[in-house]
Each structure stands twice: as C-alpha cells, then as structure tokens.
Design a protein around this motif. Structure first.
Motif, PDB file in Angstrom:
ATOM      1  N   LYS A 153       6.946  12.683   0.505  1.00  0.00           N
ATOM      2  CA  LYS A 153       7.594  11.724  -0.404  1.00  0.00           C
ATOM      3  C   LYS A 153       6.693  11.461  -1.605  1.00  0.00           C
ATOM      4  N   VAL A 154       7.206  10.742  -2.579  1.00  0.00           N
ATOM      5  CA  VAL A 154       6.374  10.323  -3.718  1.00  0.00           C
ATOM      6  C   VAL A 154       6.536   8.826  -3.923  1.00  0.00           C
ATOM      7  N   GLY A 155       5.507   8.197  -4.525  1.00  0.00           N
ATOM      8  CA  GLY A 155       5.697   6.815  -4.991  1.00  0.00           C
ATOM      9  C   GLY A 155       5.006   5.703  -4.222  1.00  0.00           C
ATOM     10  N   GLY A 156       3.854   5.932  -3.618  1.00  0.00           N
ATOM     11  CA  GLY A 156       3.032   4.843  -3.066  1.00  0.00           C
ATOM     12  C   GLY A 156       3.726   3.972  -2.052  1.00  0.00           C
ATOM     13  N   ASN A 157       3.765   2.640  -2.337  1.00  0.00           N
ATOM     14  CA  ASN A 157       4.235   1.670  -1.336  1.00  0.00           C
ATOM     15  C   ASN A 157       5.693   1.860  -0.919  1.00  0.00           C
ATOM     16  N   ASN A 158       6.559   2.161  -1.870  1.00  0.00           N
ATOM     17  CA  ASN A 158       7.974   2.346  -1.517  1.00  0.00           C
ATOM     18  C   ASN A 158       8.369   3.806  -1.758  1.00  0.00           C
ATOM     19  N   SER A 159       7.714   4.702  -1.036  1.00  0.00           N
ATOM     20  CA  SER A 159       7.885   6.114  -1.347  1.00  0.00           C
ATOM     21  C   SER A 159       9.279   6.624  -0.962  1.00  0.00           C
ATOM     22  N   VAL A 160       9.696   7.629  -1.705  1.00  0.00           N
ATOM     23  CA  VAL A 160      11.036   8.191  -1.516  1.00  0.00           C
ATOM     24  C   VAL A 160      10.978   9.724  -1.535  1.00  0.00           C
ATOM     25  N   ILE A 161      11.997  10.328  -0.910  1.00  0.00           N
ATOM     26  CA  ILE A 161      12.129  11.785  -0.993  1.00  0.00           C
ATOM     27  C   ILE A 161      12.617  12.132  -2.390  1.00  0.00           C
ATOM     28  N   SER A 162      12.011  13.165  -2.983  1.00  0.00           N
ATOM     29  CA  SER A 162      12.369  13.480  -4.369  1.00  0.00           C
ATOM     30  C   SER A 162      12.146  14.963  -4.628  1.00  0.00           C
ATOM     31  N   ASP A 163      12.902  15.492  -5.611  1.00  0.00           N
ATOM     32  CA  ASP A 163      12.720  16.895  -5.990  1.00  0.00           C
ATOM     33  C   ASP A 163      11.396  17.124  -6.707  1.00  0.00           C
ATOM     34  N   ILE A 164      10.723  16.033  -7.076  1.00  0.00           N
ATOM     35  CA  ILE A 164       9.414  16.158  -7.726  1.00  0.00           C
ATOM     36  C   ILE A 164       8.433  16.864  -6.787  1.00  0.00           C
ATOM     37  N   ARG A 165       8.636  16.622  -5.477  1.00  0.00           N
ATOM     38  CA  ARG A 165       7.708  17.191  -4.504  1.00  0.00           C
ATOM     39  C   ARG A 165       8.507  17.785  -3.355  1.00  0.00           C
ATOM     40  N   THR A 166       8.493  19.120  -3.275  1.00  0.00           N
ATOM     41  CA  THR A 166       9.294  19.744  -2.221  1.00  0.00           C
ATOM     42  C   THR A 166       8.356  20.433  -1.235  1.00  0.00           C
ATOM     43  N   SER A 167       7.930  19.690  -0.243  1.00  0.00           N
ATOM     44  CA  SER A 167       7.024  20.228   0.780  1.00  0.00           C
ATOM     45  C   SER A 167       7.143  19.361   2.024  1.00  0.00           C
ATOM     46  N   ASP A 168       6.606  19.874   3.132  1.00  0.00           N
ATOM     47  CA  ASP A 168       6.548  19.092   4.371  1.00  0.00           C
ATOM     48  C   ASP A 168       5.087  18.752   4.640  1.00  0.00           C
ATOM     49  N   LEU A 169       4.862  17.605   5.253  1.00  0.00           N
ATOM     50  CA  LEU A 169       3.464  17.242   5.496  1.00  0.00           C
ATOM     51  C   LEU A 169       3.276  16.409   6.760  1.00  0.00           C
TER      52      LEU A 169
END
Ligand SMILES: O=C(O)CCC(=O)C(=O)O
Ligand SMILES: [Fe+2]
Length: 343
Positions: A153-169
């Motif tokens: 996900k992206v975005g610190g405290n309230n992170s969300v799934i986004s096309d900005i980052r497409t990976s699994d971790l």
C-alpha cells in the motif's frame, strides 16, 4: 561572600536576555540554516516584544540583506522516469566526471567486514554495496515471507492500495529469526547507524525488514521514503523519520526493474545480493528533495527486494551534521576520519 553573590545576582539580572532577544537569536539560527520563513516569523514576534533590542534590530538587518534562499525549482518529477528506466541494465552514476564518484572498500565497525562500494551520487549520498548479503541470507528472507505476502500500500497512517505501487510485500522483525537479527547487525556495521528494535514499546532505530516482490509490470512510481506525517501509533511513533534507506536486491531482473533517482539522474540495475544505500535527509537534517526515486516496471522476469529503513532515534550522534549547512556526507566522513576508516 554575600557581596559577591549579591553582585552576581545583579549581574545576571542585568544581562538576562529578553524574550524578544531570544526569539531573535533563534531566528538568526534559522536564517543561517536557510529557513527564511521561520526566521521571518520569529522576527515579527520579537519586534513586538522588544523593538529596540540590539539582537532584534540585527536580525531585521540580516533579513533585509540576506539573499533569499533559492526555492527548489519546480520540476516535473516524472520527466526523467522513462528515460532512466529505459537505460541498459547497469548502474548510471549522477556525475561520472566527479572524481569523488568512485569505487572504494568500505570498512565496517568490525575489522573483518570490508565491502565493495560504488558511490553513485554525492549529494544526496547514494551508493551500492556489492555482495552485501550471502545466498543463504537472501534465500532465507524470501522463504520466510512465503505465504505471507500481501498487496503493498502507499500513504503512511491511512495507507491504501494504489496503482502507484504494484507489488506484494511482507515484514520480518529482527526477532523473527537469528538470520534477520544478524543481518540487521550487519547493516549497522556497514552504515555505522543504529538499527535496533526496542519492542514492544521502546522507540526503534530501524524498521522491520520489508520484503517486496514485483511481478511482470510491477513498479513503484516516483516518491520519497520519509512520511509526510510521522506515524501516530505503533513502535515507530517516537522514532523520528526514515533518515536512510537500505535496500537489498534479492534477485536479478532480466529486463527492467531498475531503481531510479529522477532528480539526480541515477539509475541502479538490480543485482542479486547487492545493497543500495542512501540518506533521505541531508546532513543538516533537511528532507532531501533530490531523493525522489522510483522502481521501474519489470519487463521480463520478476524482482525481489528487501528494505530496511533507518530512523532518527538512536542516530543523532552516529549520522553527524556537517560543519557547514551545505556539508555533504563525504565532508562528514572526512571530518570523522579518525573515528571511522575509509579508503
Ligand atoms: O523497487 C525499487 O527499486 C524501489 C522501491 C522503493 O522505493 C520502496 O520500496 O520505497
Ligand atoms: Fe522508496
């Protein structure tokens, strides 16, 4: 005795600086660091409190004559992205004509560790360290997260799934395995920075290992690693910021997948077991806008990396500030020559 004490008291009273003067002096520090806005704000307050004070008047004069700090030019962070991503599969340093961009052996705190380092950028400081992890360590990190990987996900405290980052971790805490703990120590030795995790509630100096897998087309768009706002909860809430990133490549990538620094023109082609290390803050502890970076899309194959973010807490004296506001990491190393050996 009475007289001298009494005298000292009077002296203290006479020389006690006023609130306005203190604000003006702090304002000068900000001005010197290049933070003109904060200096201006303090000056406005100081002027009301103590308009005739010498320090306040001095700050007023300095604010008038000091040329404004150049604002960071607004560039399109994405402009270099595709150009850098399409380079051949090797490392491209920021400025090959700079003699300080070179290969060196980097000694660690333990005398038997010696690492092959290639400096790619002086400011911000970024380098790669070849063969940083062993085959065994890199296999361990990947097998540990088997069946644990989840969409990043992206975005610190309230992170969300986004096309900005497409990976699994998935995450590995130092205490999860002896190998993870040893690896965290190795990072400490080579960077000279504290990475200790003081769980459950002590402030940590290093984040858990973040193991990331990108499939075909997997990428991470241009971003910086520090958070916009510090985490509000969890073990990192008192840890400060991500002052440095230690990224380990756990696989080669047949085509694509480079890590690129779009504002300094650096491209790093993944190489299995190599680490990429950079500071996200300059030596004056300002967030370094030139560390904007991205993970290019994987074109053929897949890509595995492992991030270890190193935090401010515990590193105040390990990552020293420079002697001047524009000191680079290499200037600091030069100053520290006697405490920390470099070739
Ligand atoms: O995948 C990469 O090369 C970069 C990853 C990255 O920037 C991150 O995980 O913050
Ligand atoms: Fe990143």
């Amino acid at each position: 005795m009475y007289r001298s004490l009494h005298g000292a008291d009077i002296e203290q009273m006479l020389f006690r600086p006023s609130e306005g003067s203190i604000k003006a002096l702090i304002g000068r520090v900000h001005l010197f660091r290049g933070d003109d806005d904060e200096a201006e704000r303090l000056y406005d307050e100081a002027k009301i409190l103590d308009p005739t004070n010498g320090d306040v008047l001095e700050l007023g004069k300095e604010l008038q004559i000091k040329p404004r700090a150049e604002p960071i030019p607004k560039v399109d962070y994405f402009q270099n992205f595709s150009r850098l991503c399409s380079l051949e599969n090797r490392n491209y340093p920021a400025d090959p004509s700079n003699p300080k961009i070179r290969c060196r052996y980097r000694e660690a705190l333990l005398p038997y560790y010696r690492f092959k380092e290639e400096i790619l950028s002086i400011s911000p400081f970024a380098s790669v360290i070849y063969d940083f992890v062993s085959e065994d360590e890199s296999k361990h990190l990947k097998s540990f997260v088997e069946n644990k990987l989840e969409r990043g996900k992206v975005g610190g405290n309230n992170s969300v799934i986004s096309d900005i980052r497409t990976s699994d971790l998935a995450w590995i805490w130092d205490n999860d395995s002896t190998k993870a703990k040893t690896l965290a120590k190795k990072i400490e030795h080579v960077t000279g920075l504290d990475t200790s995790q003081r769980l459950p509630d002590g402030p940590s100096s290093g984040e858990a290992f973040q193991v990331v897998n990108y499939g075909l087309g997997g990428h991470y768009e241009v971003h910086m690693d520090p958070f916009d706002a510090a985490p509000e909860q969890g073990e990192l809430q008192y840890s400060g910021e991500r002052i440095a990133t230690f990224l380990i490549y756990l696989s080669d990538v047949q085509r694509g997948g480079s890590t690129v620094f779009t504002r300094v023109g650096v491209a790093v082609a993944p190489k299995k077991n190599m680490a990429l290390f950079w500071y996200n803050f300059d030596p004056a502890h300002q967030k370094d806008e030139f560390t904007h970076h991205a993970g290019c899309p994987v074109l053929i194959g897949q890509k595995w990396i492992c991030n270890k973010w190193i935090w401010t807490y515990g590193n105040t004296f390990r990552r020293r500030c420079g002697l001047t506001p524009d000191a680079t990491q290499l200037d600091i190393e030069e100053d520290m020559k006697h405490g920390y050996k470099w070739h």
